[in-house]
Design a protein around this motif. Structure first.
Motif, PDB file in Angstrom:
ATOM      1  N   THR A  80      -4.268   2.838  -7.685  1.00  0.00           N
ATOM      2  CA  THR A  80      -5.246   2.257  -7.043  1.00  0.00           C
ATOM      3  C   THR A  80      -5.571   0.733  -7.570  1.00  0.00           C
ATOM      4  O   THR A  80      -5.694  -0.437  -6.657  1.00  0.00           O
ATOM      5  CB  THR A  80      -6.807   2.846  -7.214  1.00  0.00           C
ATOM      6  N   THR A  81      -5.577   0.479  -8.610  1.00  0.00           N
ATOM      7  CA  THR A  81      -5.662  -0.813  -9.328  1.00  0.00           C
ATOM      8  C   THR A  81      -4.565  -1.767  -8.780  1.00  0.00           C
ATOM      9  O   THR A  81      -4.515  -2.900  -8.515  1.00  0.00           O
ATOM     10  CB  THR A  81      -5.419  -0.863 -10.920  1.00  0.00           C
ATOM     11  N   ILE A  82      -3.106  -1.321  -8.871  1.00  0.00           N
ATOM     12  CA  ILE A  82      -2.091  -1.903  -8.417  1.00  0.00           C
ATOM     13  C   ILE A  82      -2.225  -2.441  -6.924  1.00  0.00           C
ATOM     14  O   ILE A  82      -1.922  -3.639  -6.569  1.00  0.00           O
ATOM     15  CB  ILE A  82      -0.957  -1.291  -8.726  1.00  0.00           C
ATOM     16  N   ARG A  83      -2.394  -1.075  -6.103  1.00  0.00           N
ATOM     17  CA  ARG A  83      -2.789  -1.742  -4.713  1.00  0.00           C
ATOM     18  C   ARG A  83      -3.841  -2.715  -4.646  1.00  0.00           C
ATOM     19  O   ARG A  83      -3.589  -3.779  -3.470  1.00  0.00           O
ATOM     20  CB  ARG A  83      -3.119  -0.474  -3.969  1.00  0.00           C
ATOM     21  N   THR A  84      -4.829  -2.758  -5.051  1.00  0.00           N
ATOM     22  CA  THR A  84      -5.975  -3.726  -4.842  1.00  0.00           C
ATOM     23  C   THR A  84      -5.605  -5.168  -5.506  1.00  0.00           C
ATOM     24  O   THR A  84      -5.874  -5.881  -4.692  1.00  0.00           O
ATOM     25  CB  THR A  84      -7.257  -3.187  -5.586  1.00  0.00           C
ATOM     26  N   ALA A  85      -4.948  -5.138  -6.442  1.00  0.00           N
ATOM     27  CA  ALA A  85      -4.328  -6.268  -6.906  1.00  0.00           C
ATOM     28  C   ALA A  85      -3.413  -7.115  -6.017  1.00  0.00           C
ATOM     29  O   ALA A  85      -3.264  -8.427  -5.614  1.00  0.00           O
ATOM     30  CB  ALA A  85      -3.583  -6.223  -8.257  1.00  0.00           C
ATOM     31  N   ILE A  86      -2.539  -6.214  -5.688  1.00  0.00           N
ATOM     32  CA  ILE A  86      -1.484  -6.663  -4.458  1.00  0.00           C
ATOM     33  C   ILE A  86      -2.118  -7.363  -3.267  1.00  0.00           C
ATOM     34  O   ILE A  86      -1.925  -8.334  -2.854  1.00  0.00           O
ATOM     35  CB  ILE A  86      -0.395  -5.679  -4.156  1.00  0.00           C
ATOM     36  N   MET A  87      -2.853  -6.497  -2.714  1.00  0.00           N
ATOM     37  CA  MET A  87      -3.878  -6.707  -1.589  1.00  0.00           C
ATOM     38  C   MET A  87      -4.604  -8.166  -1.712  1.00  0.00           C
ATOM     39  O   MET A  87      -4.747  -9.019  -0.866  1.00  0.00           O
ATOM     40  CB  MET A  87      -4.588  -5.637  -1.029  1.00  0.00           C
ATOM     41  N   TYR A  90       0.775  -1.146   0.111  1.00  0.00           N
ATOM     42  CA  TYR A  90      -0.077   0.010  -0.181  1.00  0.00           C
ATOM     43  C   TYR A  90       0.849   1.250   0.091  1.00  0.00           C
ATOM     44  O   TYR A  90       0.803   2.249  -0.774  1.00  0.00           O
ATOM     45  CB  TYR A  90      -0.896  -0.071   1.140  1.00  0.00           C
ATOM     46  N   LEU A  91       1.757   1.292   0.976  1.00  0.00           N
ATOM     47  CA  LEU A  91       2.653   2.338   0.897  1.00  0.00           C
ATOM     48  C   LEU A  91       3.660   2.703  -0.321  1.00  0.00           C
ATOM     49  O   LEU A  91       3.851   3.911  -0.538  1.00  0.00           O
ATOM     50  CB  LEU A  91       3.312   2.354   2.282  1.00  0.00           C
TER      51      LEU A  91
END
Length: 64
Positions: free
Chosen positions: A32-39, A22-23
């Motif tokens: 936002t898409t990359i953060r969501t995919a990682i999480m 996230y950070l």
């Protein structure tokens, strides 16, 4: 005898990786898409591992 400690330890590691994901994702159009995919990937992998691990600790069918 196995315990639940590895489940909690791996959860802490996964939560740490989620926080890093996230950070440290660079700002941009798809942040936002990359953060969501990682999480979602980390959560899905953890849940699959945890279900498999717990199923081995407490099987539904026990051999007598």
């Amino acid at each position: 005898m196995a315990s639940v400690i590895p489940v909690i330890l791996i959860l802490a590691i996964v939560l740490g990786l989620m926080a890093c994901g996230y950070l440290f994702v660079p700002k941009g159009l798809h942040q936002t898409t990359i953060r969501t995919a990682i999480m979602l990937t980390l959560a899905s992998c953890y849940l699959m591992w945890m279900v498999t691990y717990m199923a081995q600790l407490h099987p539904l069918i026990s051999e007598s």
